[in-house]
Design a protein around this motif. Structure first.
Motif: not given
Lengths: 65, 329
Positions: B274-300
């Protein structure tokens, strides 16, 4: 589908055999596959057919609860 | 080495002519000042003087002198112990003062050299750059100053007082609580005793931080600027920002700040965080998904993040099969 730089020219995506809805960003979907499903990536039939389009198919299978 | 008092005194008188008068008299004065018992001190010094005379005749004056000084120093603990045992309370007090002075002087010097703090010499803003403070808060916020002495040591900042003096009229309390009720620049004076510093308060209130709720990035892929937008009460973008971007799991992704102040998100390893951005007294949250390179998604497998590069021309189509799964894709 993640764009490789140019968001206007990226492959189209279709999912067959799964229940899908929009995810948390513009090019993503959440899908439930009760049976085996298929993912298709193709070139749009609109626009320059000779132009190659690039992208990255990113798949995340959620962890078991 | 002990001799009778009479013979000792006579020998001492004789020896004195050849002994360094300066050394002997200094040692005597020191012992007297320390409050040693005169009879005991006289006996010790008498023995030393006699032996010194013998050694001077046998080994030479220089060798005998060094021996004398060494023996006098070696006798010091005994003489001090004697002084403590036999001296009056006044001499004991004087002795204690001498010992305290001998022990404290180096300690004070060390503390002054390495750990001591002086008087306040500088007031520096502890938010933003030296004299510019960007405030994005909508709610009241405490200004912070660092008080430094001449050597740059940080002192407690209690007692710093603040005063609005020019610019947009925003409330500033004497203790430094400011409320940016409107955008604009104000001049504020911070003072501590005779020290005064002028600050430029850049009020840029942020009412909302807008961001994607999900970010997808690939290990080894391009570094992306954290996509968010800070807006004011009119929905206009605010560009002067002060805040913090944090990533929950830095083994998955990290945020690096460039020299130009850009916040870049770098993928480290496949996974979610998760990533959190806080500016002053306001903030926003984001999900972060990091992917590794592959030749196919089959068998995930469950929990895996795979990224498959795709290139298609007109009329091309590629297809992969994903297995039925109780988990969402």
């Amino acid at each position: 589908m993640l764009p490789d730089g140019d968001e206007q020219h990226m492959p189209r995506l279709a999912i067959v055999g799964a229940y899908c809805g929009p995810a948390l960003d513009t090019h993503s979907f959440f899908c439930l596959a009760k049976r085996d499903a298929s993912v298709f990536v193709y070139h749009s039939r609109v626009g320059d057919q000779t132009r190659e389009v690039n992208g990255t198919l990113a798949v995340w299978r959620q962890p078991q609860p | 080495m002990r001799a009778s008092f009479a013979s000792r005194a006579a020998a001492r008188v004789r020896a004195r002519s050849s002994v360094e008068d300066g050394i002997a008299s200094k040692v005597e004065c020191l012992l007297e000042a320390l409050g040693a018992d005169p009879a005991f001190a006289d006996a010790v010094l008498g023995d030393l003087t006699e032996e010194h005379a013998r050694r001077a005749a046998r080994d030479g004056a220089r060798t005998a002198r060094w021996w004398y000084v060494g023996e006098a120093l070696r006798s010091a603990p005994h003489l001090l112990a004697s002084a403590v045992r036999h001296a009056s309370w006044r001499r004991r007090a004087r002795l204690s003062a001498y010992i305290a002075a001998v022990l404290l002087a180096p300690a004070v010097a060390v503390i002054a050299l390495f750990g001591g703090n002086g008087l306040p010499a500088q007031l520096v803003a502890d938010m933003g750059s030296a004299a510019d403070i960007v405030v994005n808060n909508v709610r009241p916020v405490q200004l912070a100053m660092r008080v430094l002495d001449a050597a740059g040591h940080v002192l407690p900042d209690t007692g710093v007082r603040y005063r609005w003096s020019a610019g947009v009229p925003v409330p500033v309390s004497s203790t430094g609580v400011v409320t940016c009720t409107q955008p604009g620049d104000a001049t504020v004076h911070a003072s501590l005793g005779p020290l005064t510093t002028r600050l430029t308060l850049r009020c840029r209130p942020v009412l909302d931080v807008r961001a994607f709720r999900m970010l997808n990035i690939v290990v080894g892929g391009p570094v992306a600027e954290v996509p968010f937008l800070a807006v004011d009460a009119d929905g206009q973008r605010v560009t002067q920002l002060r805040g913090q971007i944090t990533v929950e799991d830095s083994s998955v992704a990290t945020v690096n700040v460039t020299a130009e102040g850009k916040q870049l998100l770098r993928a480290r390893a496949a996974g979610s965080t998760a990533l959190n951005v806080r500016i002053g007294d306001r903030d926003a949250h984001m999900e972060v998904h990091v992917y590794e390179r592959a030749s196919t998604p089959e068998g995930i497998r469950p929990g895996q993040h795979l990224a498959v590069p795709v290139q298609v021309r007109g009329g091309d189509m590629r297809q992969w099969r994903l297995a039925a799964s109780p988990e969402l894709y």
